[in-house]
Enzyme design. Structure first.
Site, PDB file in Angstrom:
ATOM      1  N   TYR A  29      36.382  33.926  43.283  1.00 45.99           N
ATOM      2  CA  TYR A  29      36.792  34.068  44.677  1.00 45.99           C
ATOM      3  C   TYR A  29      35.926  35.079  45.442  1.00 45.99           C
ATOM      4  CZ  TYR A  29      41.183  31.853  43.117  1.00 45.99           C
ATOM      5  OH  TYR A  29      42.140  31.026  42.581  1.00 45.99           O
ATOM      6  N   HIS A  35      39.657  30.242  33.990  1.00 40.97           N
ATOM      7  CA  HIS A  35      39.869  29.598  35.286  1.00 40.97           C
ATOM      8  C   HIS A  35      39.811  28.071  35.190  1.00 40.97           C
ATOM      9  CE1 HIS A  35      39.156  30.373  39.862  1.00 40.97           C
ATOM     10  NE2 HIS A  35      39.979  29.369  39.673  1.00 40.97           N
TER      11      HIS A  35
END
Length: 272
Positions: free
Chosen positions: A47, A105
C-alpha cells in the site's frame, strides 16, 4: 467492540482498511478513526502507506496494548530472507517493535510454503509479530498450510460482501476456528445503489452500506475492514454495529446474485 479470539490475539470485528490511501490523506484517516474508537488498523507493504499509518498511531497516544495493527508481505518477497527484510522495513515505517498480525498478502506461483511458514513462525516466536495469517488463499492452499504444514493461522483475509458467495471457504475456515476478515465489504461502493439493500435500509432508517456491513458482522467468525477516509463514513460504519437485521432481511440478501468478484488479478489463485 467485540473481538474475535484467534491464536492468542483479539481481533476487533470492525477495522479500518487503508488500501489506496497514502500520505496526508492516510494519516488523517487513521487519526480520525482512532479518535472515533477504532482499534484495528489494516495496512500492507504494497500500500506504500505504512509510514503514514505509523505517524498517525504515534500521534494518537492510544496505548499500544489497546491497538491491533495488521500488515502484509507482498508476494514478490516470500523467500525466507525477503520475508524477514520486509517485516523489518514495515516495522520501521510503522514505528513499532511488533505488529499484531502479519499476513502473506497473496500466494505466488513458485512459493515454498514450508520455508515461508517456518520463517513466519520464527518471526512470531521472536515477538516481531504476535500472530501470522494469510490473505487471498483458497481452500486448497489453506489445507496445505493448516493440515500438511501444521502452521497456526490467525485469519484468512479475502474479498467478501453481499454480492460474493464465500460459503465453502467460510465453512472450511470455521471448521478450523480460523476467522475470515472481509476486505471490500461494501463491494467498492456497489452496495449503495442496490435496490434490495436500499429497501432494507429504508425499513430500518439506516444506509444500504450499513445494512451490507451488518450482514457480514452478524456472521460468526467474520470481521470486516471497510476503507473510509472521511470521519463521517468511519462513524457510519461503526454505527452499523447497532443495526438489527431480521430474518426477512437476511433472506432478501441471501437471494442477491453472489458471483460478483471485484478483485481478481492475474496472479490470483484458482478460486474454489
Amino acid at each position: 467492540m467485540e473481538n474475535l479470539q484467534t491464536q492468542g490475539i483479539g481481533l476487533p470485528r470492525l477495522g479500518l482498511g487503508t488500501f489506496r490511501m497514502q500520505g496526508a490523506v492516510c494519516r488523517a484517516a487513521v487519526e480520525s478513526a482512532l479518535g472515533l474508537g477504532y482499534r484495528h488498523i489494516d495496512t500492507a507493504e504494497m500500500y506504500a502507506n505504512e509510514d503514514a499509518v505509523g505517524t498517525a498511531i504515534a500521534a494518537s497516544k492510544v496505548a499500544r496494548g489497546n491497538l491491533h495493527v495488521t500488515t502484509k508481505v507482498w508476494n514478490e518477497n516470500l523467500a525466507p530472507d525477503a520475508i524477514r527484510r520486509a517485516l523489518d522495513a514495515s516495522l520501521k515505517k510503522l514505528r513499532l517493535d511488533h505488529v499484531d498480525l502479519y499476513l502473506v498478502h497473496w500466494p505466488a506461483k513458485r512459493m515454498n510454503l514450508p520455508a515461508m511458514f517456518e520463517t513466519l513462525n520464527r518471526l512470531r516466536e521472536e515477538g516481531r509479530t504476535r500472530a501470522i495469517g494469510v490473505a487471498n488463499f483458497n481452500i486448497a492452499l489453506m489445507k496445505t498450510v493448516v493440515e500438511e504444514i501444521g502452521s497456526p493461522i490467525a485469519c484468512n483475509q479475502v474479498e467478501y460482501h453481499v454480492f460474493l458467495d464465500q460459503k465453502p471457504l467460510r465453512n472450511y475456515l470455521a471448521s478450523k476456528s480460523i476467522p475470515l476478515v472481509a476486505y471490500c465489504p461494501l463491494a467498492q461502493g456497489g452496495v449503495a445503489t442496490d435496490k434490495t439493500l436500499k429497501a432494507i435500509s429504508e425499513k430500518h432508517g439506516v444506509s444500504a452500506a450499513q445494512v451490507a456491513l451488518k450482514w457480514l458482522l452478524d456472521q460468526d467468525g467474520v470481521a470486516a475492514i471497510p476503507k473510509a477516509s472521511r470521519s463521517e463514513s468511519q462513524k457510519a460504519n461503526l454505527d452499523a454495529l447497532h443495526v438489527g437485521l431480521d430474518d426477512e432481511d437476511r433472506a432478501a440478501i441471501a437471494a442477491l446474485p453472489k458471483n460478483k468478484r471485484l478483485v481478481n488479478p492475474g496472479f490470483a489463485p484458482a478460486w474454489d
